[in-house]
Design a protein around this motif. Structure first.
Motif, mmCIF file in Angstrom:
data_model
loop_
_atom_site.group_PDB
_atom_site.id
_atom_site.type_symbol
_atom_site.label_atom_id
_atom_site.label_comp_id
_atom_site.label_asym_id
_atom_site.label_seq_id
_atom_site.Cartn_x
_atom_site.Cartn_y
_atom_site.Cartn_z
ATOM 1 N N THR A 383 0.819 -1.203 0.000
ATOM 2 C CA THR A 383 0.000 0.000 0.000
ATOM 3 C C THR A 383 0.860 1.264 0.000
ATOM 4 O O THR A 383 1.741 1.416 0.845
ATOM 5 C CB THR A 383 -0.927 0.009 1.239
ATOM 6 N N THR A 508 -4.362 9.531 4.061
ATOM 7 C CA THR A 508 -5.073 8.885 5.168
ATOM 8 C C THR A 508 -6.447 9.508 5.362
ATOM 9 O O THR A 508 -7.449 8.799 5.554
ATOM 10 C CB THR A 508 -4.252 9.005 6.469
ATOM 11 N N SER A 511 -8.719 8.495 2.430
ATOM 12 C CA SER A 511 -9.042 7.072 2.516
ATOM 13 C C SER A 511 -10.112 6.828 3.581
ATOM 14 O O SER A 511 -11.008 5.994 3.395
ATOM 15 C CB SER A 511 -7.786 6.260 2.838
ATOM 16 N N HIS A 649 -3.130 -0.746 7.369
ATOM 17 C CA HIS A 649 -3.495 0.393 6.525
ATOM 18 C C HIS A 649 -2.419 1.476 6.540
ATOM 19 O O HIS A 649 -2.718 2.669 6.393
ATOM 20 C CB HIS A 649 -4.837 1.000 6.980
ATOM 21 N N LEU A 655 -0.945 -5.664 1.355
ATOM 22 C CA LEU A 655 -2.392 -5.836 1.300
ATOM 23 C C LEU A 655 -2.735 -7.000 0.376
ATOM 24 O O LEU A 655 -2.237 -7.080 -0.751
ATOM 25 C CB LEU A 655 -3.062 -4.561 0.780
#
Length: 690
Positions: A383, A508, A511, A649, A655
């Motif tokens: 990611t 962030t 998302s 995350h 991922l």
């Protein structure tokens, strides 16, 4: 899609595959006939390679490879040819690739080829020719490289970037979104002229940027051309009454069209007046999946609002790479050690880094190194991967570390240097007991191609960054033998840290909006905006690499002999020949290939070995059993079995993106891997929704 439609689609895909095979066979016959005719022409005593090249649609070097007797005296003597001036008959157009950077002049770096575009055929024997990497001269000439370019440094801008009036257009439906208004346009046959006419009739006050959200109008005539680039070039260069090719203006001067197979840029200027406009693809920013222009407009608005929380003067420019570099310059410190800017390396060192520092690792491992029938195919994607490797970058005046100097250091000093910010020329030997994937890049045949030797006992010479060398020496299986031949070492610094942290926080935030927003359209817009932030960082890093510029031009077929002798023919039609030629490095104040090289090296190393301190565990290819790695693809791993790697995350986390249950026939070509990848992602989505 149900099972029946899936099976039908597979059958259709096989039919397309078979047609492609037939077309390639026909093309191979035509190319063989062309080569035969070239050799026949070469028998004429007054034949010249520069005359035959445009007629054949090849470069001069290609003609000489087929008919060595046509080599000019200077070429035969291995002397550099003088660069011929561009003839008046040629219309020069600029390429500004999003990957590498878009430049601020009327010429551009060499663009990376689109993987889906049909490439020109390899000449006989060319694929077997090994590629030698350059070295630093041993004498004082090499020592002189270790300096900065006089009067060239990255400095904080003293002006406010101006926003451009922008619209979003679906050329399939004719839907145009301008601010909060929606219009329906008649685009006729979707030529550039039709689009400009319709948009400026609807919005008489004018716009400066037209984003195409769907329809890809530059592909409307692909059936008439052998290559996508030819079709795109013809679309960009078709007559546009009342408009001409833009010659650039302002601080972010961009001139000429950018010919790219998937994401071209058309730049136009009114014949009379100062009106300028770009036609661009939103594909530069993110991949879309049937999203309408309203959702895409909302994504750009959300992106701008999120960036403004960290940069009060943030402006979205035409491409992610332009935006990324502009935002970075606004994080250059106003006081302290580098308040006067970050100096640019000498052109010699920039050229060396360009030739010896590869980008992402792309490798397909085929049988017998993996089973012909895979038990399953599992995709792990790191990611926002590059954001993980921006915390430390090279700064200061580089030092040359010769083999003698390195050998004189203590082991602690050597490991400290290899763990630092350096780029090293090394001789590598694969251990005799090695049974896993290759660890270090080696030059492969082809332009800027790399492979990763893994055969036990293999010895090769290459260049690599500190993170990869450190991984090879300390890997959890068997240390590799590495001999330092030469090296470049910088001080450790943080020139990108503030910029990357702000982008990571922006990513962030967006998302989270995409995950928690109650409105489906706004959630989708936030997701697209988060992908755009990824592109800003990814292509912004690529922009620092500053490839040598490549000027693209067109010459009328009736004036073939005016094509520059050092140009490569990249396309032609009944009226025009399209060519490209290198022009060297620009005086770009933001050229820092040492930063891009360090990040790429760190990312390649993390595909092999990555420690998760909080979980006290490790991830990466070297933490999988031998024979289970099927492929590397930039920041993704394809394996034959799943792994319980932690995912929080965070940038760099692995991922799980796809899972295809077996048995699966092992892919032997990139197209087959991509087909399996898409099937694996669809299968995982179905499994999670069940």
């Amino acid at each position: 899609m149900d099972a029946q439609s899936y099976s039908t689609a597979l059958a259709d895909l096989r039919a397309v595959r078979d047609q492609i095979k037939k077309t390639r066979a026909t093309l191979a016959k035509q190319e063989a006939d062309r080569d035969k005719r070239i050799i026949q022409l070469a028998s004429y005593e007054k034949a010249k390679a520069e005359r035959i090249a445009p007629a054949a649609g090849l470069g001069v070097a290609d003609i000489v490879a087929l008919a060595p007797a046509l080599a000019p005296d200077s070429l035969a003597a291995n002397d550099p040819q003088p660069q011929a001036p561009t003839p008046p008959a040629a219309q020069a157009t600029a390429e500004s690739a999003p990957r590498p950077p878009q430049p601020t002049a009327s010429a551009s770096p060499v663009p990376r080829p689109d993987p889906a575009e049909t490439r020109a055929p390899q000449l006989p024997g060319a694929s077997e020719t090994p590629r030698d990497l350059p070295s630093i001269p041993a004498d004082s000439t090499g020592d002189a490289w270790f300096s900065h370019t006089s009067g060239l440094a990255s400095t904080r801008p003293n002006f406010t970037q101006q926003a451009r009036s922008t619209v979003f257009l679906d050329t399939t439906t004719g839907v145009l979104v301008h601010r909060n208004q929606t219009h329906h346009l008649d685009l006729a046959d979707r030529s550039a002229a039709d689009i400009l006419t319709a948009v400026f009739h609807t919005i008489p006050e004018g716009v400066e940027r037209i984003y195409i959200t769907a329809g890809d109008p530059w592909h409307r005539d692909t059936g008439r051309y052998p290559y996508l680039r030819d079709a795109v070039s013809a679309w960009l260069n078709a007559p546009t009454p009342g408009w001409r090719t833009d010659t650039g203006r302002g601080r972010d001067r961009m001139a000429g069209h950018f010919v790219h197979a998937r994401n071209p840029v058309g730049r136009y200027q009114r014949d009379k007046g100062e009106q300028h406009v770009e036609i661009r693809s939103v594909g530069e920013w993110f991949d879309i999946d049937g999203d309408d222009p309203h959702t895409i407009r909302d994504a750009f608005v959300l992106l701008w609002q999120a960036l403004r929380r960290h940069w009060n003067d943030a402006v979205l420019m035409g491409s992610p790479s332009q935006t990324g570099r502009d935002l970075w310059t606004r994080t250059i410190p106003q006081r302290g050690q580098y308040s006067d800017g970050f100096p640019v390396l000498s052109e010699e060192l920039r050229g060396l880094l360009h030739a010896t520092a590869g980008q992402g690792r792309n490798e397909l491992i085929t049988p017998p190194r993996v089973p012909e029938q895979l038990p399953q195919l599992v995709e792990y994607d790191r990611t926002f991967a590059y954001a993980k490797h921006t915390w430390k970058s090279p700064v200061g005046t580089p030092r040359r570390i010769t083999a003698h100097t390195f050998a004189a250091w203590s082991q602690k000093e050597q490991m400290r240097a290899l763990y630092g910010c350096g780029h090293w020329q090394i001789r590598v030997t694969v251990p005799d007991t090695w049974n896993h994937v290759g660890l270090l890049p080696a030059p492969a045949p082809g332009d800027r191609a790399w492979h990763y030797p893994a055969e036990p006992g293999t010895t090769f010479t290459t260049w690599a960054g500190g993170p990869e060398i450190h991984t090879a020496l300390t890997n959890p299986l068997t240390p590799w033998k590495i001999e330092i031949l030469d090296g470049i070492l910088w001080d450790d610094g943080k020139p990108l840290d503030d910029w990357a942290k702000k982008l990571k926080e922006t990513w962030t935030n967006l998302s989270a909006q995409a995950h928690f927003h109650g409105d489906a359209q706004q959630a989708r817009a936030a997701h697209l905006a988060s992908r755009a932030v990824r592109s800003i960082l990814l292509y912004g890093i690529g922009a620092f690499a500053q490839r040598p510029r490549m000027v693209t031009g067109t010459t009328p077929r009736s004036l073939e002999r005016d094509v520059p002798p050092d140009a490569e023919i990249i396309g032609f039609n009944d009226e025009l020949i399209t060519w490209q030629k290198p022009t060297g490095f620009a005086r770009d104040p933001n050229a820092h290939p040492e930063w891009a090289a360090a990040i790429w090296s760190g990312a390649r190393a993390a595909l092999l070995y990555q420690r998760h301190r909080d979980d006290d565990t490790h991830a990466g290819a070297l933490h999988t059993p031998p024979g289970t790695v099927v492929a590397f693809r930039t920041d993704a791993l394809y394996l034959t079995q799943p792994h319980n790697w932690p995912y929080h995350h965070q940038p760099g986390d692995y991922l799980l993106r796809g899972h295809l249950t077996g048995p699966v026939t092992a892919p032997t070509a990139e197209e087959e891997l991509l087909t399996l990848r898409d099937a694996g992602r669809a299968a995982l989505t179905t499994e999670r929704e069940a």
